[in-house]
Design a protein around this motif. Structure first.
Motif, mmCIF file in Angstrom:
data_model
loop_
_atom_site.group_PDB
_atom_site.id
_atom_site.type_symbol
_atom_site.label_atom_id
_atom_site.label_comp_id
_atom_site.label_asym_id
_atom_site.label_seq_id
_atom_site.Cartn_x
_atom_site.Cartn_y
_atom_site.Cartn_z
ATOM 1 N N THR A 194 68.782 54.250 34.236
ATOM 2 C CA THR A 194 69.844 54.189 35.120
ATOM 3 C C THR A 194 71.044 55.199 34.847
ATOM 4 O OG1 THR A 194 71.383 52.542 36.325
ATOM 5 C CG2 THR A 194 71.305 52.295 33.748
ATOM 6 N N ASP B 23 76.773 53.939 37.434
ATOM 7 C CA ASP B 23 76.140 52.669 38.065
ATOM 8 C C ASP B 23 76.630 51.473 37.104
ATOM 9 O OD1 ASP B 23 75.595 54.324 40.180
ATOM 10 O OD2 ASP B 23 73.293 54.053 39.853
ATOM 11 N N LEU B 24 76.274 51.787 35.911
ATOM 12 C CA LEU B 24 76.654 50.669 34.696
ATOM 13 C C LEU B 24 78.042 50.114 35.067
ATOM 14 C CD1 LEU B 24 74.477 50.935 31.767
ATOM 15 C CD2 LEU B 24 74.149 49.214 33.338
ATOM 16 N N ILE C 223 71.560 46.672 39.856
ATOM 17 C CA ILE C 223 72.223 46.944 38.641
ATOM 18 C C ILE C 223 72.451 45.440 38.066
ATOM 19 C CG2 ILE C 223 74.443 47.178 37.382
ATOM 20 C CD1 ILE C 223 72.683 49.665 37.363
#
Length: 474
Positions: free
Chosen positions: A294, A298-299, A316
């Protein structure tokens, strides 16, 4: 007949098409239009017979490897930009409908002679052929050749009068009458029919899953489901789910899952138990575990997706949940590249850390059109083969599935790293039709790439250099 005559005939066919395309049809009456369409339909039905005999001859003259591909299906799909399924359909039809030869060169009729004759006269279309070949493949092996030939003749006669839907109904009825009792059950037939398959991931993220289990396999899951799929057991909606022992009456009453949902959750529990046991060992150089790629963005935003080494796209929130429960390798990938991990010439085989970085960057096999995910891929020296002085550095390595890996070498495919650290695959001359050089299939985050940033644009790198397979890297 020589190559000049064959090529001249093909050029005449194309010239006739160009002449027809140049003519105006404004002056035709409706009856005249229908008559022309009838002739075009007949010609459309006949043309595949030429492809069949040419494909059969091509397979006798050379090999897929000599053309730079791993299979004949790959040759067709790459050369003419058709799907592997369509390539397989054409090859299967050619195998059944083209004239054949024995090992000593004696001529043989097609496997389905009546179907081949009807197609050559243009009295059946592609849909009819699909129904006929599928029906003939379903005839039990015990049926004698004479009866088999009669069934084919009857079905072809019906196809000349019926549409594909009616022909299928006719074929189903014929096969039922031919073998009403079905095959006698035995261990061989059960073993042949066993299997578990998954379908493509749906827009909502779910994956269709179906299978046929042997009695022994179902007996195993029957016992597992009796315990772990019981009401109140391992309920993900329960704040403190019952994992062992017997659930309380309150947990049972509050369990509103259906039986199929409880069995799904039990399968998840079985998988987690096996993964955490350590009994699966290593796979392609990594401890068997869940590997997710990822982006840091996005995290941090709690939005976007992660992609497993098997190609499954996860929201996520599921990535974070798996990280907490299954302890996967979590490869956080910031932007387009990661930190380079260089071994130079110290060793040939990639390390665990390098493999994780390659999963993060590539996601799966880097050859355009290949959908094999990271779990099924090896490490390939993409910039230069190890034997030619290549280095085991992350920026010079790439993921490639075994069959594609072996296609790289003198006279075959070549690979190179472009300025964006993408792996470009250059096909041999026989398969080079200007297709894409970079595979973005495994990197869904590129859907959000700015429109002006073209990953397939020509780079300023050196000329392509032959790479080489790394069979021991798996």
């Amino acid at each position: 007949m020589g190559a000049i005559e064959v090529q001249s005939a093909v050029e005449a066919l194309r010239a006739a098409h160009d002449a027809l395309a140049a003519l105006s049809v404004d002056g035709l009456t409706s009856a005249e239009i229908v008559s022309v369409l009838d002739d075009l339909e007949t010609l459309t039905c006949q043309l595949p017979t030429q492809s069949h005999r040419l494909l059969t001859k091509l397979q006798a003259e050379t090999t897929p490897k000599a053309m730079g591909a791993k299979s004949w299906r790959d040759v067709l799909a790459t050369r003419w930009r058709i799907s592997p399924g369509e390539a397989g359909r054409r090859l299967d039809e050619a195998a059944q409908l083209a004239a054949r030869q024995t090992l000593i060169g004696a001529p043989l009729d097609p496997e389905l002679p009546c179907t081949a004759i009807a197609q050559s006269h243009g009295v059946i279309n592609r849909e009819h052929v699909h129904v006929l070949t599928k029906a003939m493949n379903r005839i039990p092996p015990a049926v004698d050749p004479a009866t088999r030939g009669q069934v084919e003749a009857d079905l072809v006669r019906a196809a000349m009068k019926l549409g594909p839907k009616e022909l299928k109904d006719n074929a189903d009825r014929t096969l039922f009458l031919l073998d009403q009792d079905g095959p006698e059950p035995d261990d061989t037939e059960r073993a042949r029919r066993r299997g578990v398959t998954k379908g493509p991931q749906r827009p909502d993220g779910t994956i269709p899953f179906k299978g046929t289990l042997t009695p022994e396999a179902w007996a195993i899951y029957e016992a597992i489901f009796a315990k772990w799929a019981a009401p109140g057991m391992r309920n993900p909606d329960d704040e403190h789910p019952c994992l062992t022992g017997t659930p309380t009456q309150h947990q049972i009453d509050d369990d509103h899952r259906s039986l199929s949902q409880r069995q799904h959750d039990a399968l998840m529990a079985v998988g987690r138990s096996v993964l955490s046991s350590g009994e699966l060992g290593r796979h392609n150089g990594l401890t068997t575990s869940i590997v997710i790629r990822t982006t840091l963005q996005d995290l941090e935003s709690r939005a976007g997706v992660g992609v497993t080494g098997g190609g499954t796209v996860l929201p996520i929130r599921d990535v974070i949940g798996l990280a907490a429960e299954a302890v996967p390798f979590l490869a956080v990938f910031d932007g387009a590249t990661g930190s380079a991990l260089d071994l130079f010439r110290a060793r040939r085989v990639a390390t665990t850390a390098q493999r994780l970085m390659l999963i993060a960057r590539d996601g799966g096999c880097t050859k355009p059109g290949c959908t094999v995910p990271a779990y099924g891929s090896h490490v390939h020296h993409a910039a230069r083969d190890w034997a030619d002085g290549g280095r085991t550095n992350v920026d010079e390595l790439a993921l490639a599935c075994g069959p594609d890996n072996r296609m790289v070498g003198p006279g075959g495919w070549t690979t190179r790293m472009n300025a964006d650290h993408d792996v470009e695959w250059i096909p041999p001359a026989a398969l080079d039709v200007g297709q894409a050089r970079v595979n973005d299939y495994h990197r869904p985050e590129r859907l959000y790439r700015p429109s002006g940033d073209d990953p397939d644009a020509p780079s300023a790198d050196d000329e392509p250099r032959p790479g080489g397979p790394e069979p021991n890297a798996a």
